[in-house]
Design an enzyme around this catalytic site. Sequence first.
Site, PDB file in Angstrom:
ATOM      1  N   ASP A   9      -5.942  -8.842  -8.760  1.00  0.00           N
ATOM      2  CA  ASP A   9      -5.450  -7.479  -8.961  1.00  0.00           C
ATOM      3  C   ASP A   9      -6.648  -6.548  -9.109  1.00  0.00           C
ATOM      4  O   ASP A   9      -7.479  -6.723 -10.009  1.00  0.00           O
ATOM      5  CB  ASP A   9      -4.576  -7.436 -10.220  1.00  0.00           C
ATOM      6  N   MET A  10      -6.750  -5.591  -8.218  1.00  0.00           N
ATOM      7  CA  MET A  10      -7.859  -4.643  -8.258  1.00  0.00           C
ATOM      8  C   MET A  10      -7.643  -3.651  -9.404  1.00  0.00           C
ATOM      9  O   MET A  10      -6.563  -3.088  -9.536  1.00  0.00           O
ATOM     10  CB  MET A  10      -7.975  -3.924  -6.914  1.00  0.00           C
ATOM     11  N   ASP A 103      -3.426  -3.466  -3.318  1.00  0.00           N
ATOM     12  CA  ASP A 103      -4.439  -3.846  -4.304  1.00  0.00           C
ATOM     13  C   ASP A 103      -4.097  -5.117  -5.077  1.00  0.00           C
ATOM     14  O   ASP A 103      -4.619  -5.334  -6.171  1.00  0.00           O
ATOM     15  CB  ASP A 103      -4.669  -2.686  -5.285  1.00  0.00           C
ATOM     16  N   GLU A 104      -3.264  -5.983  -4.498  1.00  0.00           N
ATOM     17  CA  GLU A 104      -2.790  -7.128  -5.267  1.00  0.00           C
ATOM     18  C   GLU A 104      -2.349  -8.246  -4.322  1.00  0.00           C
ATOM     19  O   GLU A 104      -1.764  -7.994  -3.272  1.00  0.00           O
ATOM     20  CB  GLU A 104      -1.606  -6.679  -6.127  1.00  0.00           C
TER      21      GLU A 104
END
Length: 347
Positions: A9-10, A103-104
């Site tokens: 996860d960013m 983003d994940e």
Amino acid sequence: MDKVVMHVDMDAFFAAVEMADNKSLRGKPVIIGGNSERGVVATCSYEARAYGVRSAMPTYMAKAKCPSGIFLPVRYERYREISNKIFNIFYEITSYVEPLSIDEAYLDITHVDRSPLDIASFIKNRVKEETGLTISVGISYNKFLAKLASDWNKPNGLKIIKPEEIPKILFPLTIGKVYGLGNKSVKRLNNIGIFTIEELYKLPQDLLTEFFGKFGVAIYERIRGIDNREVQISRERKSIGRETTLASDTDDKNKLKLYIEAFAKSISNTMESKSIRGKNITIKIKTVSFINHTKSKTLSHYIFSQEDIYKEACSILEELELEEKIRLIGVSVSSFKEDRVEQLSFF
């Protein structure tokens, strides 16, 4: 061999990209989503979160909570560019990558001939070197626990949850941490005195099934460390859509059609680039009372052109009875098929 699943996860992704591109923003309360009073927060930096700002919060509320906030518009193309670089790093490790969003993602690293910690360090270091961003990683033997682990000590976190730690490691957590329990479900459980996973654990499966139907079984199993979902390496895109909050509330359908026209062009370009057509059109509106309404239409044929999308979306709009003014409108297309023949004939 026991399964090994990684969830990546960013951290505060959109805001982090802005701070990487503009170093003067670092350490400041950056809020992504535009400066309009009628906008909505897409995401924000951890400095802004300290003021109580959250994703999906109206901009006017975010400004009230964080007067010193730096509000920036969404630059989706830039975020997609950085996301692609990061996902390419994932694919260096394994082809078993399940994107959840820009983003994940989940990675199944069961058969990778490196230790999970070595893989996590490799990914974190490469992401930092190539993008300047941090990423949080969770590792466990199923998707539910891996996702829970990635959120354990964000930002820049790394957490492994082992089988022997279940269920006790989960007991102190609030029930909102259980994947699948939304705000309404959490409130229902709070109303009967259930606030922690330990309290939820004591409820019989029959009661959870009575509360949530078949999904109650999944909740019962997850807090006992059971989650048999596989990492899906191919995820079919369900819909392509665009929406926006209007500059001013309106019930003038002619004005709304101007937005539909712009959406139709953007959606058509995306569909053409992916060589797909769709036959389900959906209109979404949000009233000034913040009530969402959707209305869909399934066609007998597949479409992709701007003209067809605009025509069908407008026909749905004409059928809507606007009892109060609209603050948001959106259009989406779904029920896709690939269009390889037309794409080849183009060349």
